[in-house]
Design a protein around this motif. Structure first.
Motif, short mmCIF file in Angstrom:
data_model
loop_
_atom_site.label_atom_id
_atom_site.label_comp_id
_atom_site.label_asym_id
_atom_site.label_seq_id
_atom_site.Cartn_x
_atom_site.Cartn_y
_atom_site.Cartn_z
N ASN A 133 0.85 -1.19 0.00
CA ASN A 133 0.00 0.00 0.00
C ASN A 133 0.89 1.24 0.00
N ILE A 134 0.81 2.01 -1.08
CA ILE A 134 1.60 3.23 -1.20
C ILE A 134 0.73 4.42 -0.81
N ILE A 135 1.08 5.08 0.28
CA ILE A 135 0.29 6.21 0.77
C ILE A 135 0.92 7.52 0.29
N PRO A 136 0.12 8.59 0.17
CA PRO A 136 0.66 9.86 -0.32
C PRO A 136 1.79 10.40 0.56
N SER A 137 2.74 11.02 -0.09
CA SER A 137 3.82 11.70 0.62
C SER A 137 3.23 12.92 1.33
N PRO A 138 3.96 13.48 2.30
CA PRO A 138 3.43 14.69 2.97
C PRO A 138 3.09 15.82 2.00
N LEU A 139 3.90 15.99 0.96
CA LEU A 139 3.61 17.04 -0.02
C LEU A 139 2.31 16.75 -0.77
N ALA A 140 2.17 15.53 -1.28
CA ALA A 140 0.96 15.17 -2.02
C ALA A 140 -0.27 15.23 -1.11
N ASP A 141 -0.10 14.82 0.13
CA ASP A 141 -1.21 14.85 1.08
C ASP A 141 -1.72 16.27 1.28
N GLU A 142 -0.80 17.23 1.32
CA GLU A 142 -1.19 18.63 1.48
C GLU A 142 -1.92 19.15 0.23
N VAL A 143 -1.50 18.68 -0.95
CA VAL A 143 -2.20 19.07 -2.18
C VAL A 143 -3.63 18.56 -2.15
N PHE A 144 -3.80 17.28 -1.79
CA PHE A 144 -5.15 16.71 -1.72
C PHE A 144 -5.99 17.42 -0.66
N GLU A 201 11.87 14.54 -2.18
CA GLU A 201 11.11 14.66 -0.94
C GLU A 201 10.55 16.05 -0.72
N ASN A 202 11.22 17.09 -1.23
CA ASN A 202 10.86 18.46 -0.89
C ASN A 202 10.25 19.26 -2.03
N VAL A 203 10.08 18.66 -3.21
CA VAL A 203 9.52 19.40 -4.34
C VAL A 203 8.75 18.44 -5.24
N MET A 204 7.69 18.96 -5.85
CA MET A 204 6.94 18.17 -6.82
C MET A 204 6.36 19.10 -7.89
N GLU A 205 6.19 18.55 -9.07
CA GLU A 205 5.56 19.27 -10.17
C GLU A 205 4.10 18.86 -10.22
N LYS A 238 8.40 22.49 -0.43
CA LYS A 238 7.96 22.21 0.94
C LYS A 238 7.69 23.50 1.71
N HIS A 239 8.52 24.51 1.50
CA HIS A 239 8.36 25.75 2.26
C HIS A 239 7.15 26.57 1.81
N GLU A 240 6.53 26.18 0.69
CA GLU A 240 5.36 26.91 0.18
C GLU A 240 4.04 26.32 0.67
N LEU A 241 4.08 25.28 1.46
CA LEU A 241 2.85 24.62 1.89
C LEU A 241 1.89 25.51 2.68
N PRO A 242 2.37 26.40 3.54
CA PRO A 242 1.42 27.24 4.29
C PRO A 242 0.48 28.05 3.39
N GLY A 243 0.93 28.45 2.21
CA GLY A 243 0.06 29.23 1.32
C GLY A 243 -0.47 28.44 0.14
#
Length: 256
Positions: A133-144, A201-205, A238-243
């Motif tokens: 079972n592959i769960i979303p990364s923290p970055l992807a989870d924040e997008v969802f 780990e810290n960036v995604m397109e 990663k540093h852009e997640l708050p906004g």
């Protein structure tokens, strides 16, 4: 008798058996996959060339309005080199490997599994298949999460063949379809399709296809010609997640 037994083992009868046991079931992209491989010798001594652990998933391909499903190799690890397994001998071999960042998430129809196999020369290779079972990364989870807070709900998540304009390691992308059920975009959009291209780990397109709702005859005409769809992309650090919620709102609203 030994020649007969070897002949049977070469086609899988009385051959060595293999079973992979993972340390856990849930993993994130980039995480270490660890476990052990249990091997039990068969009715004859066998020379094992190697033990491999391979990651697979399935994706859709569409040609001439027909869909077919293909299997894709996502990655592989070499767990052990050459050795000999004796009659009824038991061996336990630990293994580990790093999951790729572009492995798809186990969402919707998407399934990921490992196939562990013994490479035996001039014989059918015994193998063992186990789902993971592959769960979303923290970055992807924040997008969802941001989409949910904007009034969207995920309708589907499926792996589809990647177009030629995508220069990717794998032959597919995982596409998520979001439907607006509340908020400012309800009644304005039919859907937003999302593709996440993770490179670390810290960036995604993130690639978005924004499908506007048809309004009147001109809207229906645009929809018939696919002119009601807009394609946009952005990089999320990663540093852009708050906004992130506000960033996505401004981007989607520009094309709504």
């Amino acid at each position: 008798m030994s020649i007969f037994k070897k002949a049977l083992a070469s086609v899988g009868v009385g051959a060595a058996k293999i079973d992979a046991v993972l340390d856990k079931r849930d993993y994130m992209p980039g995480e270490r996959l660890e476990g052990e491989i249990n091997i039990v010798g068969g009715n004859v001594e066998q020379n094992i060339e190697a033990i491999y652990v391979r990651l697979y998933t399935e994706y859709e391909v569409e040609h001439d309005d027909k869909k077919e499903t293909r299997t894709a190799l996502i990655g592989e690890f070499l767990a052990a080199g050459a050795f000999t397994i004796n009659i009824k001998e038991k061996k336990v071999i630990p293994f580990s490997g790093t999951l790729p960042y572009d492995i798809p998430y186990s969402i919707g129809k998407t399934k990921v599994w490992i196939s562990t196999g013994l490479d035996i020369k001039q014989a059918i290779d015994p193998s063992d298949v186990d789902p993971i079972n592959i769960i979303p990364s923290p970055l992807a989870d924040e997008v969802f999460r941001a989409f949910q807070e904007l009034g969207f709900k995920m309708k589907s998540g499926v792996c589809k063949e990647a177009g030629r304009r995508h220069q990717l390691r794998l032959p597919f992308v995982q596409e998520f379809e979001f439907i607006p059920y509340a908020g400012d975009f309800r009644g304005k959009l039919d859907e937003v399709e999302l593709v996440i291209l993770s490179t670390g780990e810290n960036v995604m397109e993130v690639m978005l296809q924004i499908d506007r709702k048809a309004r009147g005859l001109s809207g229906l005409f645009a929809e018939a010609l696919d002119m009601d769809e807009s394609y946009v992309s952005l990089s999320i650090h990663k540093h852009e997640l708050p906004g992130l919620k506000n960033t996505l709102y401004q981007l989607i609203n520009k094309y709504a």
